[in-house]
Enzyme design. Structure first.
Site, PDB file in Angstrom:
ATOM      1  N   CYS A   8       0.867  -1.186   0.000  1.00 52.77           N
ATOM      2  CA  CYS A   8       0.000   0.000   0.000  1.00 52.77           C
ATOM      3  C   CYS A   8       0.899   1.230   0.000  1.00 52.77           C
ATOM      4  CB  CYS A   8      -0.976  -0.024   1.179  1.00 52.77           C
ATOM      5  SG  CYS A   8      -0.202  -0.002   2.808  1.00 52.77           S
ATOM      6  N   ASN A  11       2.262   1.397   4.432  1.00 52.47           N
ATOM      7  CA  ASN A  11       2.560   0.128   5.128  1.00 52.47           C
ATOM      8  C   ASN A  11       2.228   0.203   6.620  1.00 52.47           C
ATOM      9  OD1 ASN A  11       5.424  -2.057   5.792  1.00 52.47           O
ATOM     10  ND2 ASN A  11       3.364  -2.644   5.226  1.00 52.47           N
ATOM     11  N   ARG A  14      -3.414  -0.660   5.338  1.00 55.57           N
ATOM     12  CA  ARG A  14      -3.972  -1.731   4.505  1.00 55.57           C
ATOM     13  C   ARG A  14      -3.065  -2.942   4.343  1.00 55.57           C
ATOM     14  NH1 ARG A  14      -5.095   2.157  -0.369  1.00 55.57           N
ATOM     15  NH2 ARG A  14      -3.239   3.065   0.616  1.00 55.57           N
ATOM     16  N   SER A  15      -1.799  -2.721   3.978  1.00 59.97           N
ATOM     17  CA  SER A  15      -0.958  -3.895   3.694  1.00 59.97           C
ATOM     18  C   SER A  15      -0.583  -4.709   4.937  1.00 59.97           C
ATOM     19  CB  SER A  15       0.272  -3.528   2.844  1.00 59.97           C
ATOM     20  OG  SER A  15       1.113  -2.622   3.483  1.00 59.97           O
ATOM     21  N   ASP A 125      -8.048   3.842   0.875  1.00 59.12           N
ATOM     22  CA  ASP A 125      -7.142   4.293   1.936  1.00 59.12           C
ATOM     23  C   ASP A 125      -7.964   4.769   3.139  1.00 59.12           C
ATOM     24  OD1 ASP A 125      -5.323   5.573   3.532  1.00 59.12           O
ATOM     25  OD2 ASP A 125      -4.386   6.696   1.900  1.00 59.12           O
TER      26      ASP A 125
HETATM   27  P1  4NP Z   1      -1.851   2.763   4.091  1.00 62.34           P
HETATM   28  O1  4NP Z   1      -2.505   4.117   4.669  1.00 62.34           O
HETATM   29  O2  4NP Z   1      -1.283   3.112   2.743  1.00 62.34           O
HETATM   30  O3  4NP Z   1      -3.005   1.820   4.011  1.00 62.34           O
HETATM   31  O4  4NP Z   1      -0.793   2.338   5.099  1.00 62.34           O
HETATM   32  C1  4NP Z   1      -1.819   5.324   4.789  1.00 62.34           C
HETATM   33  C2  4NP Z   1      -0.944   5.506   5.823  1.00 62.34           C
HETATM   34  C3  4NP Z   1      -0.301   6.728   5.961  1.00 62.34           C
HETATM   35  C4  4NP Z   1      -0.545   7.742   5.064  1.00 62.34           C
HETATM   36  C5  4NP Z   1      -1.428   7.552   4.015  1.00 62.34           C
HETATM   37  C6  4NP Z   1      -2.059   6.327   3.878  1.00 62.34           C
HETATM   38  N1  4NP Z   1       0.083   8.999   5.235  1.00 62.34           N
HETATM   39  O5  4NP Z   1      -0.256   9.947   4.492  1.00 62.34           O
HETATM   40  O6  4NP Z   1       0.961   9.140   6.114  1.00 62.34           O
END
Ligand code: 4NP
Length: 160
Positions: A8, A11, A14-15, A125
């Site tokens: 994702c 990390n 989702r992942s 997300d």
């Molecule tokens: P992920 O979610 O891709 O599912 O781990 C996110 C985690 C952090 C951020 C965006 C999406 N961020 O902008 O820090």
């Protein structure tokens, strides 16, 4: 050995959820010795971090423990190391394909292509939304994990 990596953006939501859910299904199926599982993010912001507390809480409510997982960034070597490089959404997939050596491009797929209910969709997300987003992630990930496990199981018995 079949090697799967879930990818994702960060990390931390989702992942790691996919890693924890798929690992639990693989263990239940008695296939831990034949399937290796990992996860990574396309971004570097959360290297070394635990999964988001909301992702951990939603997963724990369904019996999955994500607490030992730590964030890492995807690396070019992952494309040769893994057989399935499974993106959570189209942005992740495009970012992966942008750095993927041509001989490994066939490994990069949307994770929900293995889902029954959400084929052709992306895992949204959940980072900037509420708790229900994390439950939605779990619903999608549990469904796609079953499909992925069936696919790998069929491969294993085809080769046996
Ligand atoms: P992920 O979610 O891709 O599912 O781990 C996110 C985690 C952090 C951020 C965006 C999406 N961020 O902008 O820090």
């Amino acid at each position: 050995m079949y090697k799967v990596i879930f990818v994702c953006l960060g990390n931390i939501c989702r992942s790691p959820t996919a890693e924890g859910v798929f690992r639990a299904q693989v263990e239940r199926a008695g296939l831990s010795g034949q399937i290796e599982i990992d996860s990574a993010g396309t971004a570097s912001w959360h290297i070394g971090k635990s999964p988001d507390t909301r992702a951990q809480a939603a997963a724990a409510a369904r019996g999955y423990d994500l607490s030992s997982l730590r964030g890492r960034q995807v690396a070019v070597v992952d494309f040769s190391r893994f057989d399935f490089v499974l993106a959570m959404d189209e942005d992740n997939q495009a970012n992966l394909l942008a750095i993927c050596p041509s001989e490994h491009r066939h490994k990069v797929r949307l994770f929900l292509s293995f889902s029954e209910q959400w084929t052709g969709q992306a895992v949204p997300d959940p980072y900037y939304g509420g708790a229900e987003g994390f439950d939605q992630v779990l619903d999608m990930v549990e469904d796609a994990s079953r499909g992925l496990l069936n696919t790998i199981r069929a491969e294993i018995s085809r080769k046996a």
